[in-house]
Scaffold this motif. Structure first.
Motif, PDB file in Angstrom:
ATOM      1  N   UNK A 145     -23.793 -60.781  41.311  1.00  0.00           N
ATOM      2  CA  UNK A 145     -24.935 -60.949  42.195  1.00  0.00           C
ATOM      3  C   UNK A 145     -24.835 -62.272  42.943  1.00  0.00           C
ATOM      4  N   UNK A 146     -25.449 -62.299  44.124  1.00  0.00           N
ATOM      5  CA  UNK A 146     -25.514 -63.528  44.916  1.00  0.00           C
ATOM      6  C   UNK A 146     -26.871 -63.562  45.600  1.00  0.00           C
ATOM      7  N   UNK A 147     -27.671 -64.537  45.242  1.00  0.00           N
ATOM      8  CA  UNK A 147     -29.005 -64.640  45.839  1.00  0.00           C
ATOM      9  C   UNK A 147     -29.877 -63.426  45.571  1.00  0.00           C
ATOM     10  N   UNK A 148     -29.711 -62.806  44.400  1.00  0.00           N
ATOM     11  CA  UNK A 148     -30.511 -61.644  44.038  1.00  0.00           C
ATOM     12  C   UNK A 148     -30.038 -60.335  44.650  1.00  0.00           C
ATOM     13  N   UNK A 149     -28.866 -60.355  45.302  1.00  0.00           N
ATOM     14  CA  UNK A 149     -28.314 -59.142  45.919  1.00  0.00           C
ATOM     15  C   UNK A 149     -26.910 -58.885  45.366  1.00  0.00           C
ATOM     16  N   UNK A 150     -26.440 -57.642  45.511  1.00  0.00           N
ATOM     17  CA  UNK A 150     -25.136 -57.251  44.957  1.00  0.00           C
ATOM     18  C   UNK A 150     -24.020 -57.773  45.857  1.00  0.00           C
ATOM     19  N   UNK A 151     -23.171 -58.621  45.281  1.00  0.00           N
ATOM     20  CA  UNK A 151     -22.027 -59.191  46.003  1.00  0.00           C
ATOM     21  C   UNK A 151     -20.756 -58.383  45.730  1.00  0.00           C
ATOM     22  N   UNK A 152     -20.568 -57.961  44.480  1.00  0.00           N
ATOM     23  CA  UNK A 152     -19.396 -57.142  44.133  1.00  0.00           C
ATOM     24  C   UNK A 152     -19.768 -56.160  43.036  1.00  0.00           C
ATOM     25  N   UNK A 153     -19.139 -54.980  43.089  1.00  0.00           N
ATOM     26  CA  UNK A 153     -19.348 -53.946  42.076  1.00  0.00           C
ATOM     27  C   UNK A 153     -18.017 -53.309  41.737  1.00  0.00           C
ATOM     28  N   UNK A 154     -17.691 -53.303  40.435  1.00  0.00           N
ATOM     29  CA  UNK A 154     -16.565 -52.538  39.893  1.00  0.00           C
ATOM     30  C   UNK A 154     -17.166 -51.302  39.239  1.00  0.00           C
ATOM     31  N   UNK A 155     -16.660 -50.121  39.555  1.00  0.00           N
ATOM     32  CA  UNK A 155     -17.213 -48.875  39.012  1.00  0.00           C
ATOM     33  C   UNK A 155     -16.111 -48.029  38.386  1.00  0.00           C
ATOM     34  N   UNK A 156     -16.435 -47.449  37.241  1.00  0.00           N
ATOM     35  CA  UNK A 156     -15.594 -46.447  36.593  1.00  0.00           C
ATOM     36  C   UNK A 156     -16.511 -45.335  36.123  1.00  0.00           C
ATOM     37  N   UNK A 157     -15.995 -44.096  36.171  1.00  0.00           N
ATOM     38  CA  UNK A 157     -16.804 -42.994  35.662  1.00  0.00           C
ATOM     39  C   UNK A 157     -15.906 -41.907  35.120  1.00  0.00           C
ATOM     40  N   UNK A 158     -16.469 -41.118  34.236  1.00  0.00           N
ATOM     41  CA  UNK A 158     -15.753 -40.030  33.585  1.00  0.00           C
ATOM     42  C   UNK A 158     -15.701 -38.838  34.549  1.00  0.00           C
ATOM     43  N   UNK A 159     -14.906 -39.006  35.593  1.00  0.00           N
ATOM     44  CA  UNK A 159     -14.813 -38.012  36.655  1.00  0.00           C
ATOM     45  C   UNK A 159     -14.268 -36.677  36.150  1.00  0.00           C
ATOM     46  N   UNK A 160     -13.331 -36.701  35.238  1.00  0.00           N
ATOM     47  CA  UNK A 160     -12.765 -35.440  34.748  1.00  0.00           C
ATOM     48  C   UNK A 160     -13.805 -34.619  33.990  1.00  0.00           C
ATOM     49  N   UNK A 161     -14.644 -35.272  33.207  1.00  0.00           N
ATOM     50  CA  UNK A 161     -15.704 -34.541  32.502  1.00  0.00           C
ATOM     51  C   UNK A 161     -16.669 -33.910  33.507  1.00  0.00           C
ATOM     52  N   UNK A 162     -17.016 -34.668  34.535  1.00  0.00           N
ATOM     53  CA  UNK A 162     -17.893 -34.154  35.581  1.00  0.00           C
ATOM     54  C   UNK A 162     -17.236 -32.971  36.284  1.00  0.00           C
ATOM     55  N   UNK A 163     -16.017 -33.165  36.753  1.00  0.00           N
ATOM     56  CA  UNK A 163     -15.333 -32.126  37.524  1.00  0.00           C
ATOM     57  C   UNK A 163     -15.074 -30.876  36.686  1.00  0.00           C
ATOM     58  N   UNK A 164     -14.727 -31.049  35.432  1.00  0.00           N
ATOM     59  CA  UNK A 164     -14.501 -29.881  34.563  1.00  0.00           C
ATOM     60  C   UNK A 164     -15.806 -29.098  34.400  1.00  0.00           C
ATOM     61  N   UNK A 165     -16.898 -29.808  34.135  1.00  0.00           N
ATOM     62  CA  UNK A 165     -18.183 -29.139  33.959  1.00  0.00           C
ATOM     63  C   UNK A 165     -18.648 -28.402  35.200  1.00  0.00           C
ATOM     64  N   UNK A 166     -18.324 -28.950  36.368  1.00  0.00           N
ATOM     65  CA  UNK A 166     -18.735 -28.342  37.625  1.00  0.00           C
ATOM     66  C   UNK A 166     -17.761 -27.274  38.112  1.00  0.00           C
ATOM     67  N   UNK A 167     -16.635 -27.124  37.400  1.00  0.00           N
ATOM     68  CA  UNK A 167     -15.634 -26.160  37.833  1.00  0.00           C
ATOM     69  C   UNK A 167     -14.810 -26.664  39.003  1.00  0.00           C
ATOM     70  N   UNK A 168     -14.772 -27.971  39.207  1.00  0.00           N
ATOM     71  CA  UNK A 168     -14.020 -28.553  40.308  1.00  0.00           C
ATOM     72  C   UNK A 168     -12.581 -28.864  39.920  1.00  0.00           C
ATOM     73  N   UNK A 169     -12.259 -28.712  38.640  1.00  0.00           N
ATOM     74  CA  UNK A 169     -10.884 -28.842  38.165  1.00  0.00           C
ATOM     75  C   UNK A 169     -10.697 -27.744  37.134  1.00  0.00           C
ATOM     76  N   UNK A 170      -9.570 -27.118  37.153  1.00  0.00           N
ATOM     77  CA  UNK A 170      -9.294 -26.025  36.224  1.00  0.00           C
ATOM     78  C   UNK A 170      -8.436 -26.555  35.073  1.00  0.00           C
ATOM     79  N   UNK A 171      -8.540 -25.956  33.894  1.00  0.00           N
ATOM     80  CA  UNK A 171      -7.738 -26.403  32.757  1.00  0.00           C
ATOM     81  C   UNK A 171      -6.243 -26.494  33.051  1.00  0.00           C
ATOM     82  N   UNK A 172      -5.747 -25.701  33.985  1.00  0.00           N
ATOM     83  CA  UNK A 172      -4.326 -25.791  34.325  1.00  0.00           C
ATOM     84  C   UNK A 172      -4.011 -27.040  35.132  1.00  0.00           C
ATOM     85  N   UNK A 173      -5.040 -27.643  35.749  1.00  0.00           N
ATOM     86  CA  UNK A 173      -4.836 -28.874  36.517  1.00  0.00           C
ATOM     87  C   UNK A 173      -4.715 -30.095  35.627  1.00  0.00           C
ATOM     88  N   UNK A 174      -5.353 -30.068  34.463  1.00  0.00           N
ATOM     89  CA  UNK A 174      -5.343 -31.213  33.553  1.00  0.00           C
ATOM     90  C   UNK A 174      -5.635 -30.727  32.145  1.00  0.00           C
TER      91      UNK A 174
END
Length: 177
Positions: A145-174
């Protein structure tokens, strides 16, 4: 550490999303920084509030940066992320944060982990037609943060869990163990 109900978080930070673990005592600066991050997250994850990068500018420091090369490789600023995320919201128009699993604040550093969910009932995503599939996943962010505002953000997320649940990746892909 304590947990806060959605009502307690709303009263304290202006956001109706529960927090499962957070330090009991925060300085005034840390309270302000947590409030900014939570409000940014609420906006970025809302189909109604996120109309693109302009919808989050009030939370962003000048010359801010964003780093999430495996998740949003074309977003390089915190406001560009909101713009990219607005496109995801077109496919998952019920996407929302269920809870903040943990929020840590130390001076101008905020770290959080959260659980989100959504259903593919909106527009096609990556050529995949809406299928009504639902997913729940976790993600984390570390903010400077800088002066109460966001200066930098590092983000990570469990994209494979999301994509698998939504059917956006098939078991043969990963393989999932």
């Amino acid at each position: 550490m304590s947990d806060l109900s959605a009502q307690q978080v709303k009263q304290r930070f202006g956001v109706s999303i529960p927090i499962k673990a957070m330090p009991v005592q925060l300085s005034e600066q840390e309270e302000r920084n947590v409030s900014t991050v939570l409000k940014y997250m609420r906006t970025a994850y809302s189909y109604e509030l996120n109309s693109g990068k302009d919808s989050v500018l009030e939370f962003c420091a000048p010359n801010n940066t964003f780093s999430a090369p495996s998740t949003f490789p074309t977003a390089h600023t915190v406001d560009e992320y909101a713009g990219s995320h607005a496109k995801v919201l077109q496919s998952l128009n019920d996407l929302h944060i269920i809870q903040f699993d943990v929020v840590i604040a130390k001076e101008d550093f905020i770290s959080l982990r959260y659980t989100a969910e959504g259903t593919h009932t909106g527009e096609p995503h990556g050529g995949i037609q809406p299928n009504g599939q639902h997913a729940q996943w976790t993600a984390q962010g570390s903010f400077i943060m800088e002066g109460g505002k966001i200066k930098h953000w590092w983000k990570d997320w469990d994209k494979m869990r999301m994509w698998k649940g939504l059917g956006w990746v098939k078991p043969t892909d990963a393989e999932f163990l």
